[in-house]
Write an enzyme that holds these catalytic residues in place. Structure first.
Site, PDB file in Angstrom:
ATOM      1  N   HIS A   1      63.773  -6.347  64.596  1.00 30.79           N
ATOM      2  CA  HIS A   1      65.017  -6.030  63.878  1.00 30.79           C
ATOM      3  C   HIS A   1      66.137  -7.029  64.187  1.00 30.79           C
ATOM      4  O   HIS A   1      66.158  -7.647  65.254  1.00 30.79           O
ATOM      5  CB  HIS A   1      65.488  -4.582  64.142  1.00 30.79           C
ATOM      6  CG  HIS A   1      66.034  -4.301  65.500  1.00 30.79           C
ATOM      7  ND1 HIS A   1      65.937  -3.069  66.106  1.00 30.79           N
ATOM      8  CD2 HIS A   1      66.730  -5.067  66.384  1.00 30.79           C
ATOM      9  CE1 HIS A   1      66.534  -3.094  67.272  1.00 30.79           C
ATOM     10  NE2 HIS A   1      67.018  -4.296  67.479  1.00 30.79           N
TER      11      HIS A   1
ATOM     12  N   ASP B   1      60.870  -5.009  67.918  1.00 27.15           N
ATOM     13  CA  ASP B   1      60.188  -4.688  66.647  1.00 27.15           C
ATOM     14  C   ASP B   1      60.605  -5.629  65.515  1.00 27.15           C
ATOM     15  O   ASP B   1      60.270  -5.409  64.359  1.00 27.15           O
ATOM     16  CB  ASP B   1      60.457  -3.229  66.250  1.00 27.15           C
ATOM     17  CG  ASP B   1      61.927  -2.959  65.928  1.00 27.15           C
ATOM     18  OD1 ASP B   1      62.765  -3.886  66.083  1.00 27.15           O
ATOM     19  OD2 ASP B   1      62.245  -1.831  65.514  1.00 27.15           O
TER      20      ASP B   1
ATOM     21  N   ASP C   1      76.816  -3.584  63.987  1.00 27.76           N
ATOM     22  CA  ASP C   1      76.341  -2.209  63.791  1.00 27.76           C
ATOM     23  C   ASP C   1      77.033  -1.241  64.745  1.00 27.76           C
ATOM     24  O   ASP C   1      77.753  -1.663  65.658  1.00 27.76           O
ATOM     25  CB  ASP C   1      74.814  -2.152  63.981  1.00 27.76           C
ATOM     26  CG  ASP C   1      74.332  -2.948  65.197  1.00 27.76           C
ATOM     27  OD1 ASP C   1      75.143  -3.231  66.092  1.00 27.76           O
ATOM     28  OD2 ASP C   1      73.143  -3.290  65.249  1.00 27.76           O
TER      29      ASP C   1
ATOM     30  N   GLU D   1      65.588  -2.167  60.721  1.00 29.96           N
ATOM     31  CA  GLU D   1      64.282  -1.916  61.314  1.00 29.96           C
ATOM     32  C   GLU D   1      63.168  -2.347  60.354  1.00 29.96           C
ATOM     33  O   GLU D   1      63.425  -2.622  59.172  1.00 29.96           O
ATOM     34  CB  GLU D   1      64.164  -0.418  61.621  1.00 29.96           C
ATOM     35  CG  GLU D   1      65.241   0.123  62.574  1.00 29.96           C
ATOM     36  CD  GLU D   1      65.033  -0.311  64.031  1.00 29.96           C
ATOM     37  OE1 GLU D   1      64.460  -1.392  64.280  1.00 29.96           O
ATOM     38  OE2 GLU D   1      65.479   0.431  64.925  1.00 29.96           O
TER      39      GLU D   1
HETATM   40  P1  PGA Z   1      68.618  -6.835  73.647  1.00 28.41           P
HETATM   41  O1  PGA Z   1      68.657  -6.233  72.181  1.00 28.41           O
HETATM   42  O2  PGA Z   1      69.457  -8.063  73.632  1.00 28.41           O
HETATM   43  O3  PGA Z   1      69.218  -5.755  74.510  1.00 28.41           O
HETATM   44  O4  PGA Z   1      67.188  -7.101  73.982  1.00 28.41           O
HETATM   45  C1  PGA Z   1      68.442  -7.055  71.099  1.00 28.41           C
HETATM   46  C2  PGA Z   1      68.528  -6.272  69.816  1.00 28.41           C
HETATM   47  O5  PGA Z   1      68.065  -5.120  69.770  1.00 28.41           O
HETATM   48  O6  PGA Z   1      69.036  -6.822  68.824  1.00 28.41           O
END
Ligand code: PGA
Length: 258
Positions: free
Chosen positions: A137, A135, A67, A142
């Site tokens: 994702h 959350d 992304d 999302e």
């Molecule tokens: P993080 O993010 O590794 O910084 O916790 C994970 C994500 O949002 O996919």
């Protein structure tokens, strides 16, 4: 799902690095999918160390990012394109021309999303490294994301904006939209490998592994993937009801293959 529960975050990184090393070693041209965020950093450090020790080469490897934020310059330190180069590809033998990501500054986001979808599909991603948002994702898909979505434009959940504010000087600077591989794009990878560490990820990990398959927890779609590995430390695994079974099953699997 193969669920591997480790004692420490360091062990998560070692196991993930082993899987990536196995994927790129001796296979000719290979496409791997990489993720940004804090979680995979230790895995990248481990791979860089192995490269520096002469144990591994990525000369045959192309990288496809999940992304990118919309509206951020590729050269900005917070762009995901810049982040993966800084944290990984520039520190090993991966040419910049082999690092692919959606262009968050494209004049037509829809056309860029379609172009990137085609690029990723044509490459055929073997191992896809994933983090998970608090959350639920994966990529920037999302809660409420369509399971069949290709690469598309998304609005970030307020939780994601809060979670990512730590990378910016203020929360107001966090982009509110992104281009992400869709859940269908991610599912097309041969081997998704999802990493999670720390207690803050425990509810999302439990929902993904043991909850119903629901768009409310987009990562739960991975329950349908026949070859998905989840590697979590004990803190991130702390809300899994069948924890003991996963640990025993992994032991048995290892005994069988050793
Ligand atoms: P993080 O993010 O590794 O910084 O916790 C994970 C994500 O949002 O996919």
């Amino acid at each position: 799902m193969r669920v591997i529960i480790t004692e420490s975050p360091a062990e998560v990184a070692t196991i993930a690095a082993d899987m990536i090393a196995d994927t790129v070693r001796g296979k000719g041209e290979v496409s791997i999918g990489l993720a940004t965020g804090s979680t995979p950093i230790a895995t990248y450090k481990e791979l860089i160390a192995r490269y520096q020790a002469g144990e591994i080469s990525f000369a045959n490897t192309s990288v496809y990012m999940l992304d990118e934020y919309i509206g951020i310059d590729r050269a900005d330190e917070n762009s995901y394109y810049r982040t993966i180069r800084r944290e990984f590809s520039e520190q090993v033998d991966i040419d910049d021309s082999r690092v692919h990501s959606p262009n968050g500054q494209a004049s037509s986001v829809a056309a860029e999303a379609a172009r990137y979808e085609e690029t990723v599909r044509a490459a055929g991603v073997s191992l896809q490294l994933l983090g998970i948002g608090s959350d639920g994702h994966i990529g920037f898909n999302e809660p409420g994301s369509a399971f069949d979505s290709p690469t598309h434009r998304v609005i970030l959940h307020p939780q994601t904006v809060r979670d990512n504010a730590r990378f910016f000087s203020s929360i107001d600077e966090v982009p509110r939209e992104a281009i992400t591989q869709g859940l269908a794009t991610i599912r097309a990878a041969e081997h998704p490998v999802l990493l999670a560490t720390g207690e803050s990820k425990a509810p999302a990990v439990a929902a993904m592994v043991e909850g119903p398959v629901t768009a409310h927890c987009p990562a739960s779609i991975l329950q349908f993937h026949p070859n998905c590995t989840v590697i979590v430390d004990s803190a991130a695994a702390s809300q899994l009801l069948d924890r003991e079974f996963y640990i025993a099953a992994e032991k048995q699997r290892r005994a069988r293959t050793s």
